[in-house]
Enzyme design. Structure first.
Site, short mmCIF file in Angstrom:
data_model
loop_
_atom_site.label_atom_id
_atom_site.label_comp_id
_atom_site.label_asym_id
_atom_site.label_seq_id
_atom_site.Cartn_x
_atom_site.Cartn_y
_atom_site.Cartn_z
N ASP A 13 0.81 -1.22 0.00
CA ASP A 13 0.00 0.00 0.00
C ASP A 13 0.85 1.27 0.00
OD1 ASP A 13 -2.25 -1.71 0.30
OD2 ASP A 13 -1.84 -1.79 2.45
N LYS A 16 1.68 2.47 -4.93
CA LYS A 16 2.25 1.97 -6.18
C LYS A 16 1.42 2.36 -7.39
CE LYS A 16 3.85 -2.33 -4.55
NZ LYS A 16 2.74 -2.75 -3.75
N GLY A 40 -4.08 -4.27 -4.25
CA GLY A 40 -5.04 -3.22 -4.57
C GLY A 40 -4.32 -1.98 -5.03
N HIS A 41 -4.53 -1.59 -6.27
CA HIS A 41 -3.90 -0.38 -6.78
C HIS A 41 -4.99 0.63 -7.15
CE1 HIS A 41 -0.07 -2.66 -8.24
NE2 HIS A 41 -0.19 -2.62 -6.94
N GLN A 223 2.08 -6.27 -3.19
CA GLN A 223 2.52 -6.38 -1.78
C GLN A 223 3.91 -5.74 -1.64
OE1 GLN A 223 1.30 -9.75 -3.13
NE2 GLN A 223 -0.64 -8.75 -2.81
#
Ligand code: IMP
Length: 429
Positions: A13, A16, A40-41, A223
């Site tokens: 987180d 990125k 999650g991006h 990650q």
């Protein structure tokens, strides 16, 4: 070949999405090489916000996206994400998204086992995303996985399901969870075949052709190093190797194809899920960082734990991850804080250490050694050059460079894609 790999240098987180988007606009191909829809991006492009967890971020920029064999692929998650971004106006299909034919699949029994295990762990839970990532990687290493290519072989599917169910149903029974029946799983896989197979190919060949053509490839990590299954805060980690070295095995290219490695780090630190976090803040400053930084998990919505920048840990991630340069994000979240702290090492049972120890108890016992720095009164938000930053902010960045033993190659100063201080184009090598 001037390729770039980008990996998280903390616990994920790090922001990125924005940086990957910026880099993707300079690349020809964007490749995911590990993880799954646990990632999650968030990408903000103009007025549109895209939340991606499985699709390579390049699809937003019209680039070729590749899902490598190192990923564990939940087909339902893939197609619902494709439907979602199509509804937002993006064109995604087999012409611009390729999936390695040897990618292992996540089936409904994987999240079921993930959740049953977490429930059984109680207080000691890992805090997984519950997406079945761990059990899917276990099956891969256990040589039981159903892979994308198996969808073309109904007999293989049937035999593999027998083996999988023997294994999973025994575990689920032991954990007191409902078991799975073969036929509905087989029917779902047979129905999936005509939808997924058009995306499948030997992506190693595609990437080899790209190498010969001198195309620019961006390897998009998910990650982060401290969640790496070998190098992270084990067992509070994800189930894949998150370091850039895994881009080679996870995509089917040689190690020399990886190119420049960028490590991405927030100007402070956050973590979701359980596990050691020596520089964690439990006070008002921690709360403030969470509020200002909008620190809620993209995938699970869980509030993130917040703390000071841990330079000892990022240094470790730099060394292990082979990071050539750092991308520092969310510097603006620290604007106006009178005083900042940086963790420069740990005291473990009375002994000072420059690195995080490997043992679980030793990690839990690690107390941070902080260095205090003066904050800045002005704003860094939206700055596009070092000249626009308050002097104390520049000092903070310089100190981080010294401590982590890597240059800051890029600074991100707001969620806006263009609010970036890029000191070097990483594709230039
Ligand atoms: P899993 O990957 O779902 O097995 O979760 C294992 C650990 O990794 C948990 O602590 C998760 O919160 C963490 N994790 C997994 N994916 C991400 C991510 O994309 N960002 C941050 N933490 C993650």
């Amino acid at each position: 070949m001037a390729n770039v790999a980008i990996i998280g240098a903390q616990w994920g987180d790090e922001g990125k999405g924005k940086v990957v988007d910026w880099l993707a606009s300079r690349a020809d191909i964007v490749v995911r090489f590990q993880g799954g829809h646990n990632a999650g991006h968030t990408l903000v492009v103009g007025d549109t916000t895209y939340k991606l967890s499985l699709l390579p971020s390049g699809v937003v920029r019209g680039k070729l996206g590749i899902i490598g064999n190192g990923v564990v692929l939940d087909p339902d998650a893939l197609f619902s994400e494709i439907d979602k971004v199509r509804a937002q106006g993006l064109d995604v299909g087999p012409h611009n998204l390729r999936v390695a034919e040897n990618t292992p699949l996540i089936l409904p029994l994987h999240p079921a086992l993930d959740r049953a295990r977490e429930a059984a762990r109680g207080e000691d839970k890992i805090g997984t995303t519950g997406r079945g990532i761990g059990p899917a990687y276990e099956d891969k290493v256990g040589r039981r996985s159903i892979r994308v290519c198996d969808l073309a072989e109904p007999e293989t599917l049937s035999a593999k399901l027998d083996e999988l169910l023997l294994h999973h149903n025994s575990l689920l029974r032991g954990l007191g969870s409902p078991e799975f029946e073969k036929q509905p799983l087989l029917d779902a896989l047979l129905a999936l075949a005509p939808r997924l197979l058009p995306y499948a190919e030997a992506v190693w060949e595609t990437l080899d052709a790209a190498r010969i053509d001198g195309k620019r490839v961006l390897f998009e990590g998910a990650q982060a190093v401290m969640l790496d299954v070998d190098h992270g805060t084990y067992p509070y980690v994800t189930s894949s190797n998150t370091v850039a070295g895994n881009a080679a095995a996870g995509a089917g290219v040689g190690p020399n194809a990886i190119g420049t490695v960028l490590g991405i780090a927030k100007a402070y630190a956050t973590r979701v899920g359980s596990g050691p976090f020596p520089s964690e803040l439990f006070d008002e400053t921690g709360k403030l960082l969470g509020e200002r930084g909008h620190e809620f998990g993209t995938v699970t919505g869980r509030p993130r734990r917040c703390g000071w920048f841990d330079a000892a840990m990022v240094r470790q991630a730099v060394k292990i991850g082979g990071v050539n340069g750092l991308v520092l994000t969310k510097l603006d979240v620290l604007d106006g804080l009178p005083e900042l702290q940086i963790c420069v090492g740990y005291r473990v049972n009375g002994v000072a250490m420059k690195r995080l120890p490997a043992g679980m108890r030793a990690q839990a016992a690690a107390e941070p050694i902080f260095e205090v720095m003066q904050g800045w009164a002005g704003s860094t938000r939206g700055a596009r050059s070092y000249a626009e930053l308050p002097a104390e902010a520049v000092k903070y960045v310089r100190r981080i460079e010294e401590l982590v033993e890597a240059p800051v190659m890029m600074l991100s100063t707001s969620p806006d894609r263009d609010d970036t201080i890029a000191l070097r184009d990483p594709f230039a090598g």
